[in-house]
Motif scaffolding. Structure first.
Motif, mmCIF file in Angstrom:
data_model
loop_
_atom_site.group_PDB
_atom_site.id
_atom_site.type_symbol
_atom_site.label_atom_id
_atom_site.label_comp_id
_atom_site.label_asym_id
_atom_site.label_seq_id
_atom_site.Cartn_x
_atom_site.Cartn_y
_atom_site.Cartn_z
ATOM 1 N N THR A 232 0.847 -1.292 0.085
ATOM 2 C CA THR A 232 -0.127 0.030 -0.061
ATOM 3 C C THR A 232 0.963 1.262 -0.030
ATOM 4 O O THR A 232 0.196 2.283 -0.255
ATOM 5 C CB THR A 232 -0.920 0.085 1.246
ATOM 6 O OG1 THR A 232 -0.149 0.172 2.743
ATOM 7 C CG2 THR A 232 -1.865 -1.092 1.020
ATOM 8 N N LYS A 233 2.143 1.260 0.468
ATOM 9 C CA LYS A 233 2.881 2.429 0.452
ATOM 10 C C LYS A 233 4.274 2.222 -0.049
ATOM 11 O O LYS A 233 5.190 1.203 0.327
ATOM 12 C CB LYS A 233 2.968 2.729 1.979
ATOM 13 C CG LYS A 233 3.663 4.117 2.397
ATOM 14 C CD LYS A 233 3.700 4.482 3.681
ATOM 15 C CE LYS A 233 4.407 5.721 4.113
ATOM 16 N NZ LYS A 233 4.487 5.824 5.569
ATOM 17 N N ALA B 26 -1.229 -2.617 -4.295
ATOM 18 C CA ALA B 26 -2.537 -1.803 -3.514
ATOM 19 C C ALA B 26 -2.075 -0.603 -3.275
ATOM 20 O O ALA B 26 -2.563 0.053 -2.254
ATOM 21 C CB ALA B 26 -2.831 -2.890 -2.207
ATOM 22 N N THR C 229 -1.984 3.061 -2.409
ATOM 23 C CA THR C 229 -3.448 3.650 -1.920
ATOM 24 C C THR C 229 -3.260 5.193 -1.978
ATOM 25 O O THR C 229 -2.268 5.727 -1.629
ATOM 26 C CB THR C 229 -3.810 3.237 -0.479
ATOM 27 O OG1 THR C 229 -3.804 1.849 -0.601
ATOM 28 C CG2 THR C 229 -5.073 3.747 -0.019
ATOM 29 N N GLY C 230 -4.188 5.668 -2.435
ATOM 30 C CA GLY C 230 -4.386 7.334 -2.271
ATOM 31 C C GLY C 230 -3.635 7.964 -3.455
ATOM 32 O O GLY C 230 -3.555 7.460 -4.499
ATOM 33 N N CYS D 255 -3.682 -0.962 -10.404
ATOM 34 C CA CYS D 255 -3.641 -0.579 -9.263
ATOM 35 C C CYS D 255 -5.064 0.076 -8.593
ATOM 36 O O CYS D 255 -4.869 1.313 -8.935
ATOM 37 C CB CYS D 255 -2.363 0.472 -8.919
ATOM 38 S SG CYS D 255 -0.624 -0.299 -9.304
ATOM 39 N N GLU E 165 -6.487 1.198 -6.072
ATOM 40 C CA GLU E 165 -6.574 2.131 -4.793
ATOM 41 C C GLU E 165 -5.874 3.306 -5.214
ATOM 42 O O GLU E 165 -6.042 4.061 -4.072
ATOM 43 C CB GLU E 165 -6.176 1.300 -3.692
ATOM 44 C CG GLU E 165 -6.697 -0.182 -3.234
ATOM 45 C CD GLU E 165 -8.032 0.005 -3.033
ATOM 46 O OE1 GLU E 165 -8.644 1.001 -2.493
ATOM 47 O OE2 GLU E 165 -8.772 -0.854 -3.459
ATOM 48 N N THR F 130 -5.745 6.860 -6.082
ATOM 49 C CA THR F 130 -6.906 7.964 -6.398
ATOM 50 C C THR F 130 -6.511 9.015 -7.352
ATOM 51 O O THR F 130 -7.315 9.793 -7.761
ATOM 52 C CB THR F 130 -7.693 8.291 -4.879
ATOM 53 O OG1 THR F 130 -6.553 8.883 -4.245
ATOM 54 C CG2 THR F 130 -8.028 7.359 -4.444
ATOM 55 N N ASN G 233 -6.915 1.226 -13.556
ATOM 56 C CA ASN G 233 -7.094 1.798 -12.268
ATOM 57 C C ASN G 233 -8.270 2.069 -11.936
ATOM 58 O O ASN G 233 -8.775 3.640 -12.151
ATOM 59 C CB ASN G 233 -6.002 2.924 -12.015
ATOM 60 C CG ASN G 233 -4.585 2.222 -12.004
ATOM 61 O OD1 ASN G 233 -4.339 0.698 -12.316
ATOM 62 N ND2 ASN G 233 -3.407 2.838 -12.187
ATOM 63 N N LYS H 219 -10.129 3.261 -9.554
ATOM 64 C CA LYS H 219 -10.702 4.265 -8.496
ATOM 65 C C LYS H 219 -9.704 5.592 -8.631
ATOM 66 O O LYS H 219 -10.015 6.451 -7.804
ATOM 67 C CB LYS H 219 -10.450 3.700 -6.932
ATOM 68 C CG LYS H 219 -11.445 2.487 -6.604
ATOM 69 C CD LYS H 219 -10.995 2.138 -5.202
ATOM 70 C CE LYS H 219 -11.854 0.892 -5.029
ATOM 71 N NZ LYS H 219 -11.760 0.419 -3.579
#
Length: 297
Positions: free
Chosen positions: A151-152, A171, A173-174, A193, A195, A197, A216, A218
């Protein structure tokens, strides 16, 4: 060997030979000394009882094939690099296979590492975070591909190349925060990917590969800077943002600083613009292509 429960290397140890502790399944603690320079092939392979973190000393210059293989309970933080300038997949085995050492939750690469090798951490399904230092310039093909829990990622300030599928099927994120040093983004580098945004492409980027940010679903906002950027490959492969979920796409805002005169916006985005509300076109945009079913203010 099976009676061993702990391995601690003394301060003067420079090298651990091939198969030195191979199959020591009872070992639960491994302490490697600063000053160690070489770890031979399968030196610590088969330490199936080893748990928690693994610290590869910063002085290590060379690691042999499968040096830390079949250590399936290692699930903490892997810290590696320093004198070691390139990280290869074969230290730990191919992620996702039965005996690979691929359970770490966090990877910290030290200053000194320059290259993260091809498929280095592929399918490390437990990996949640990666820290990449300023000295890394290249993240090769598939380096973090299919790390489904990742995620990071903290990118260092020196990354210039993120190659094909390097972070696809992760994953993340953001907002995707790419380093200002970045020049090349490979084919499918951040595809699938779900997640992510927001995507902000730095103005240092000169090449973006085919389907680099595709599928992607989202992603809500994409910003492409003004500049002399090469998109995709052949004329039929310009799409870099494709299939953002069709009618269910979350993409609402596109900021285009500039694109070449011979490539239209529709070519870059394929069928991903169906729900876009705001398209902000910079002075560097040439031919605008066909903005299919875009709702513009």
């Amino acid at each position: 060997k099976n009676k061993l429960t702990s391995i601690t290397l003394g301060a003067g140890m420079k090298s651990v030979g091939e198969n030195a502790f191979y199959g020591s399944s009872g070992v639960k603690k491994l302490s490697l000394n600063e000053g160690l320079e070489t770890i031979g092939s399968r030196a610590f392979s088969g330490l199936s009882g080893l748990e928690g973190d693994l610290n590869i000393p910063s002085t290590v210059k060379e690691i042999g094939e499968y040096a830390v293989y079949e250590c399936v309970k290692l699930n903490g933080t892997l810290t590696i690099g320093g004198a070691l300038t390139s990280i290869a997949w074969n230290y730990f085995g191919t992620g996702g296979t039965e005996n690979a050492t691929d359970g770490f939750e966090k990877v910290i690469l030290r200053e000194g590492v320059q290259t993260i090798g091809e498929n280095c951490f592929i399918r490390w399904n437990g990996l949640k975070e990666a820290v990449i230092p300023d000295t890394v310039t290249t993240i090769e093909n598939g380096a973090f591909n299919s790390c489904g829990s990742l995620t990071k990622v903290s990118f260092g300030a020196g990354v210039k190349r993120i190659e094909d599928s390097a972070f696809s099927k992760t994953a993340l994120t953001g907002e995707l925060k790419l380093p200002a040093s970045l020049e090349t983004i490979g084919n499918s580098a951040f595809a699938y990917c779900d997640e992510i945004t927001e995507v902000n492409i730095p103005d240092t980027v000169t090449s973006i590969g085919y389907a680099a940010f595709s599928y992607n679903t989202k992603t809500e906002k994409i910003t492409v800077p003004y500049g002399d950027i090469q998109y995709g490959g052949a004329a039929s492969e310009h799409y870099i943002f494709t299939q953002y979920g069709g009618e269910d796409s979350k993409l609402t805002t596109v900021v285009l600083g500039g694109i070449p005169d011979d490539i239209g916006v529709g070519e870059l985005f394929s069928m991903s613009l169906s729900n876009v509300q705001y398209v902000i076109l910079g002075s560097g945009v040439g031919a605008t292509g066909v903005l299919v079913r875009c709702r513009q203010p």
